[in-house]
Design a protein around this motif. Sequence first.
Motif, PDB file in Angstrom:
ATOM      1  N   ASP A  24       9.186  11.427   2.426  1.00 41.89           N
ATOM      2  CA  ASP A  24       8.483  10.614   3.422  1.00 41.89           C
ATOM      3  C   ASP A  24       6.989  10.560   3.128  1.00 41.89           C
ATOM      4  N   THR A  25       6.415  11.692   2.727  1.00 42.06           N
ATOM      5  CA  THR A  25       4.987  11.721   2.401  1.00 42.06           C
ATOM      6  C   THR A  25       4.704  10.908   1.152  1.00 42.06           C
ATOM      7  N   VAL A  26       5.567  11.015   0.153  1.00 44.97           N
ATOM      8  CA  VAL A  26       5.410  10.208  -1.059  1.00 44.97           C
ATOM      9  C   VAL A  26       5.418   8.725  -0.712  1.00 44.97           C
ATOM     10  N   GLU A  27       6.365   8.298   0.116  1.00 51.14           N
ATOM     11  CA  GLU A  27       6.460   6.895   0.486  1.00 51.14           C
ATOM     12  C   GLU A  27       5.252   6.457   1.302  1.00 51.14           C
ATOM     13  N   HIS A  28       4.756   7.308   2.192  1.00 51.89           N
ATOM     14  CA  HIS A  28       3.575   6.997   3.006  1.00 51.89           C
ATOM     15  C   HIS A  28       2.356   6.776   2.106  1.00 51.89           C
ATOM     16  N   ILE A  29       2.157   7.635   1.126  1.00 51.62           N
ATOM     17  CA  ILE A  29       1.006   7.509   0.225  1.00 51.62           C
ATOM     18  C   ILE A  29       1.154   6.272  -0.654  1.00 51.62           C
ATOM     19  N   ARG A  30       2.369   6.047  -1.158  1.00 51.25           N
ATOM     20  CA  ARG A  30       2.608   4.864  -1.991  1.00 51.25           C
ATOM     21  C   ARG A  30       2.341   3.577  -1.198  1.00 51.25           C
ATOM     22  N   ARG A  31       2.853   3.526   0.040  1.00 47.89           N
ATOM     23  CA  ARG A  31       2.682   2.325   0.852  1.00 47.89           C
ATOM     24  C   ARG A  31       1.204   2.090   1.177  1.00 47.89           C
ATOM     25  N   GLY A  32       0.488   3.149   1.545  1.00 43.30           N
ATOM     26  CA  GLY A  32      -0.921   3.005   1.856  1.00 43.30           C
ATOM     27  C   GLY A  32      -1.724   2.547   0.652  1.00 43.30           C
ATOM     28  N   PHE A  33      -1.422   3.097  -0.509  1.00 45.73           N
ATOM     29  CA  PHE A  33      -2.118   2.710  -1.733  1.00 45.73           C
ATOM     30  C   PHE A  33      -1.856   1.245  -2.062  1.00 45.73           C
ATOM     31  N   THR A  34      -0.616   0.826  -1.925  1.00 45.43           N
ATOM     32  CA  THR A  34      -0.255  -0.568  -2.208  1.00 45.43           C
ATOM     33  C   THR A  34      -0.944  -1.522  -1.243  1.00 45.43           C
ATOM     34  N   GLU A  35      -0.987  -1.155   0.022  1.00 42.00           N
ATOM     35  CA  GLU A  35      -1.621  -2.018   1.022  1.00 42.00           C
ATOM     36  C   GLU A  35      -3.122  -2.136   0.788  1.00 42.00           C
ATOM     37  N   ARG A  36      -3.773  -1.024   0.437  1.00 31.99           N
ATOM     38  CA  ARG A  36      -5.229  -1.061   0.218  1.00 31.99           C
ATOM     39  C   ARG A  36      -5.599  -1.883  -1.001  1.00 31.99           C
ATOM     40  N   THR A  37      -4.703  -1.974  -1.968  1.00 35.84           N
ATOM     41  CA  THR A  37      -5.032  -2.695  -3.204  1.00 35.84           C
ATOM     42  C   THR A  37      -4.425  -4.092  -3.257  1.00 35.84           C
ATOM     43  N   GLN A  38      -3.753  -4.531  -2.188  1.00 40.11           N
ATOM     44  CA  GLN A  38      -3.085  -5.826  -2.226  1.00 40.11           C
ATOM     45  C   GLN A  38      -4.073  -6.968  -2.436  1.00 40.11           C
ATOM     46  N   TRP A  39      -5.256  -6.874  -1.785  1.00 38.33           N
ATOM     47  CA  TRP A  39      -6.257  -7.935  -1.985  1.00 38.33           C
ATOM     48  C   TRP A  39      -6.634  -8.038  -3.457  1.00 38.33           C
ATOM     49  N   ALA A  40      -6.782  -6.892  -4.120  1.00 38.15           N
ATOM     50  CA  ALA A  40      -7.156  -6.905  -5.533  1.00 38.15           C
ATOM     51  C   ALA A  40      -6.056  -7.556  -6.372  1.00 38.15           C
TER      52      ALA A  40
END
Length: 307
Positions: free
Chosen positions: A28-44
């Motif tokens: 769950d923590t791995v998925e939370h970090i992955r999702r947050g990272f993906t969301e923060r970089t989506q604009w890029a």
Amino acid sequence: MTELNAAQQAVADGLLSLRDAGPRVDNDTVEHIRRGFTERTQWAVDALDEAGQVLPVNKYIVRTVLNCETRWQFGGNFEWNVANAAGSVAHRAAELLLVGRLNATPLDATNAAIELMREENAGFAAFLEEGPPARAAALRADAITHVSSLVDGFPVLPKRLLPRTEQSFQATLGSRTIQLNARPDLALGRPAGPDARSLLIDLKTGTPHQSHADDLRFYALVFMLRWGAPPWRIASYYAPDGSWTAEDVDGDVLEAAARRTSDAILRMTEILCSQRPPALSPGPACTWCALAETCEGPASLAAENAN
């Protein structure tokens, strides 16, 4: 099996011990970090896709852009010198001895590493062949010293640890729009699964620096994104005194790496796609920056230090 000396035994019992090994981060923590990272970089990802650009990212790029955006954009390409060439040769020779189990002296392993690097890297070959003989001799002498320190203090790695040298792995965002690349000096253990016990190590011929911890955390992030499970430990081993710094990887370590890396990605994308001028951040790196003769950073730094 060759008996270990006291320094090698300390590394085996401390740094390489598997007694407490195992994943410290749940799915769950791995998925939370992955999702947050993906969301923060989506604009890029979207901006780079629209501009038709691909953004390569590695530990050096992240470190450089966060230290000084101007140096990242205009700092030029890598250049060989005696210090970095000797370090690279020493790493290769130590890998032949510690992982490849080459039966050779540090001198012979250094010569073997030099020949391998000549064949594999045209820039390195040119650096040796086009320079004065004294430069090649200095490189070889420094490398032999580094190799001796490494192999006298670090044990030959047993097969049960599944040792790999300079294993490259990559994680991507979008349709390979952003490419995160990592290549630690040593990777040990299984990369994924319920019994994953991976350890990533960088071998250092110099002294500790904060950037080393940041680089290792970047490795851990990319490792997690690539394999679905983070390494259990990341470490730097310092050959001159046989010391090491190690960090057991948990959710906080991965979250810090994700935020640092996403910050770097967003900065680079703003510069590349939004025409934002790169910021200039004078600091200690100005003294060896390729832009030192033309950039105003060194003068600003000198003025600041004078006050």
